[in-house]
Design a protein around this motif. Structure first.
Motif: not given
Length: 180
Positions: A74-79, A81-82, A84-85
């Motif tokens: 979950d943490s890596s997904d957030n990282v 996504n950040d 990519c953004n």
């Protein structure tokens, strides 16, 4: 049989005593065997209880590891996504200035000319190798034909052969059909 010591004391039956001694000896041996087996069963039970406890500990550790891994995912997904953004934002907000100078075009033209020359030499070498192989093949074919080896049909004779084989096959088929 009885041994009589005196008339006052009752007679002693030796056979009975020996049987009782043998029976008590067998009972004692079976007791010892049962005690050994009981000890083995207790040891096995203790080992099974320890294994069961180890398995429960392993299951708990596995659950903890799974929860930790899920949190890491979950943490890596957030990282991700950040990141990519941030990349999209940087691409959108950044303006690149590109200029092409005449010197660069001249360099590019020179590189292209060199590449074309290199390909021309490669193709010429390839063409000469093919011609060499073709002349060798023609020479080999001439040798075979001079020695009357091999089979060669002209287009006319190949057509005659094919027509003959077709007529022969149709005639043979008709004969078989008529006979049956």
């Amino acid at each position: 049989m009885g041994i009589g010591k005196s008339r006052i004391t009752p007679s002693i039956d030796v056979d009975d005593m020996l049987e009782k001694a043998e029976i008590s000896h067998e009972i004692e041996a079976e007791k010892q065997d049962a005690d050994k087996r009981l000890a083995e069963v207790r040891e096995a039970k203790d080992a099974l209880v320890k294994i069961h406890q180890d398995l429960q500990d392993a299951i708990k550790a596995e659950r903890d590891a799974a929860m930790t891994l899920k949190a890491a995912v979950d943490s890596s997904d957030n990282v991700i996504n950040d990141i990519c953004n941030a990349i999209v934002k940087a691409e959108r907000d950044t303006q690149f200035k590109a200029t092409i100078k005449s010197e660069h075009l001249a360099q590019l033209q020179e590189l292209l000319n060199q590449a074309v020359k290199a390909w021309k030499t490669v193709l010429e070498n390839h063409h000469s190798e093919q011609m060499k192989m073709l002349t060798e093949h023609e020479s080999n074919m001439r040798k075979l034909l001079r020695r009357n080896e091999g089979i060669w049909f002209s287009d006319f004779w190949m057509k005659v052969l094919m027509i003959f084989l077709f007529v022969y096959t149709v005639a043979l088929g008709l004969v078989v059909y008529c006979v049956t």
